[in-house]
Design a protein around this motif. Structure first.
Motif, PDB file in Angstrom:
ATOM      1  N   UNK A  71       0.835  -1.204   0.000  1.00 48.11           N
ATOM      2  CA  UNK A  71       0.000   0.000   0.000  1.00 48.11           C
ATOM      3  C   UNK A  71       0.870   1.254   0.000  1.00 48.11           C
ATOM      4  N   UNK A  72       0.565   2.162  -0.903  1.00 47.73           N
ATOM      5  CA  UNK A  72       1.342   3.402  -0.999  1.00 47.73           C
ATOM      6  C   UNK A  72       0.987   4.324   0.164  1.00 47.73           C
ATOM      7  N   UNK A  73       2.022   4.808   0.853  1.00 52.02           N
ATOM      8  CA  UNK A  73       1.822   5.637   2.041  1.00 52.02           C
ATOM      9  C   UNK A  73       2.614   6.929   1.901  1.00 52.02           C
ATOM     10  N   UNK A  74       1.941   8.052   2.153  1.00 57.03           N
ATOM     11  CA  UNK A  74       2.604   9.355   2.218  1.00 57.03           C
ATOM     12  C   UNK A  74       2.518   9.854   3.648  1.00 57.03           C
ATOM     13  N   UNK A  75       3.674  10.128   4.243  1.00 59.42           N
ATOM     14  CA  UNK A  75       3.740  10.589   5.634  1.00 59.42           C
ATOM     15  C   UNK A  75       4.235  12.033   5.637  1.00 59.42           C
ATOM     16  N   UNK A  76       3.411  12.934   6.163  1.00 61.40           N
ATOM     17  CA  UNK A  76       3.745  14.359   6.209  1.00 61.40           C
ATOM     18  C   UNK A  76       3.710  14.816   7.660  1.00 61.40           C
ATOM     19  N   UNK A  77       4.755  15.505   8.083  1.00 61.43           N
ATOM     20  CA  UNK A  77       4.753  16.015   9.457  1.00 61.43           C
ATOM     21  C   UNK A  77       5.208  17.468   9.478  1.00 61.43           C
ATOM     22  N   UNK A  78       4.459  18.278  10.240  1.00 65.20           N
ATOM     23  CA  UNK A  78       4.777  19.696  10.402  1.00 65.20           C
ATOM     24  C   UNK A  78       5.217  19.941  11.841  1.00 65.20           C
TER      25      UNK A  78
END
Length: 409
Positions: free
Chosen positions: A296-303
């Motif tokens: 499964x394609x996962x995009x992890x974004x953190x600010x």
């Protein structure tokens, strides 16, 4: 079931609740705690002082009134609140106390406008709603206790490790003091931590997301130190955990709870967006996806503000290196000189829609986000503007339940 007359009376009070709802709930808590001070051992004192609990209850009462003829519409919200109640130790015997003081508060605030007919209608409606909560929560208590490794109420855990993750976030690795098995949990769930702070007359309970995957011999929570700032008092429990609880210390935990969980049946791309300490459930989801759904394609974004307060970065990057289906993006709102020298972040400033679109393959994905309320308002608005379906937007508030649109107001 409520009769048609009762339903119409409840609906007629909706405009009144719009104007006086928070005043009623504020008075309700004053009256209830005066008569039952023991309940201060359950409720979050900080949320009381900041008015967040009063607002959350006012929103819930308003939603119940609007949907009194179709209460199934608020069932997801009921289940979310029921999870919190179970984790806090709210029991069936508390509901008559709440009902008594809620009706008294309505009468106190509205005066003669709260006729006997209106009060009786609300008594009947409250009975139906309370029964729904009691039934759902009873099932949750049974499931919590009877699952493998489960338990009722609070269980003693020993702090096996205490790890400083950033200038403001510390992780606590917790193992059962009795040496018995640990209950499994869904990524995104939380535990309630109950503490007795020296000098405090009441116990305090706070809920913290589990920040590791299930199936390990420990639970991990990653707690932000909440110092006093901008007129907001310091967090009593977070300071206690950071300053006084050491390795070998004992904490009491409820079994994992929460409805903000990863949908494992959905095989579309998934996007995890965290702001500040809101990364904790996101990291649990990331670990779980890497272990159980490697295709499964996962995009992890953190600010985060900058590298000094950015927690668990190395852990996430190690996961990304080992799993090519994971892509990771860092956003620093106020990078310091060291951050700029290293250049190890992807965006400076706040997240905006064009940058979000450049980081995410497509809007047809399942989105999970968590962080400060302004952050979540912005992410929610951007994703909707992009065309993401409401059903694909999943989020969690740290604190009393609310809707993002209500929070915006």
């Amino acid at each position: 079931m409520l009769n048609e007359t009762t339903i119409q009376i409840i609906k007629s009070t909706v405009p009144v609740l719009e104007v006086h709802g928070t005043a009623i709930t504020k008075r309700f808590y004053q009256m209830m705690f005066s008569s039952h001070p023991e309940l201060l051992n359950i409720f979050n004192h900080a949320n009381q002082k900041q008015g967040r609990q009063q607002t959350a209850l006012a929103n819930a009462v308003y939603a119940a009134a609007v949907n009194i003829d179709k209460l199934e519409a608020i069932l997801p919200a009921v289940k979310q609140i029921a999870h919190k109640h179970r984790s806090l130790g709210v029991k069936a015997e508390h509901y008559p106390i709440v009902g008594q003081h809620l009706l008294a508060a309505i009468k106190d605030v509205l005066g003669d406008a709260a006729t006997e007919e209106i009060l009786q209608a609300w008594a009947d409606a409250y009975g139906v709603i309370a029964d729904a909560f009691i039934g759902i929560e009873a099932e949750m208590y049974v499931q919590s206790e009877q699952q493998e490794g489960g338990w009722a109420d609070f269980r003693a855990f020993r702090v096996e490790r205490k790890v400083k993750e950033s200038d403001v976030i510390t992780s606590f690795y917790l193992v059962p003091e009795d040496g018995r098995a640990l209950a499994a949990f869904e990524p995104g769930q939380y535990v309630s931590v109950q503490v007795d702070i020296p000098g405090e007359s009441n116990t305090h309970i706070r809920q913290y997301s589990l920040s590791a995957a299930s199936g390990l011999p420990y639970y991990r929570i990653s707690v932000k130190r909440e110092d006093a700032a901008d007129g907001r008092p310091a967090g009593k429990v977070s300071l206690y955990l950071h300053e006084q609880v050491q390795e070998g210390g004992i904490l009491r935990l409820s079994a994992p709870a929460g409805s903000f969980t990863l949908d494992r049946e959905d095989k579309r791309p998934v996007v995890l967006i965290g702001g500040g300490v809101g990364l904790t459930p996101m990291v649990s989801m990331l670990h779980t996806l890497a272990q159980t759904d490697p295709d499964r394609q996962v995009t992890f974004i953190h600010a985060a503000q900058n590298g000094k307060v950015h927690a668990l970065r190395r852990e996430v990057e190690e996961l990304a290196r080992a799993n090519p289906q994971l892509s990771v993006h860092w956003c620093y709102t106020r990078p310091d000189g060291a951050d700029r020298e290293r250049g190890d972040y992807d965006r400076e400033g706040y997240i905006d829609l064009p940058w979000l679109q450049s980081a995410i393959p497509a809007a047809d994905a399942s989105f999970y986000f968590c962080g400060p309320v302004p952050f979540m308002k912005a992410v929610n608005r951007m994703l909707k503007t992009w065309g993401a379906a409401d059903a694909d937007l999943h989020y969690e508030f740290f604190g009393p339940a609310a809707q993002l649109e209500q929070a915006a107001e």
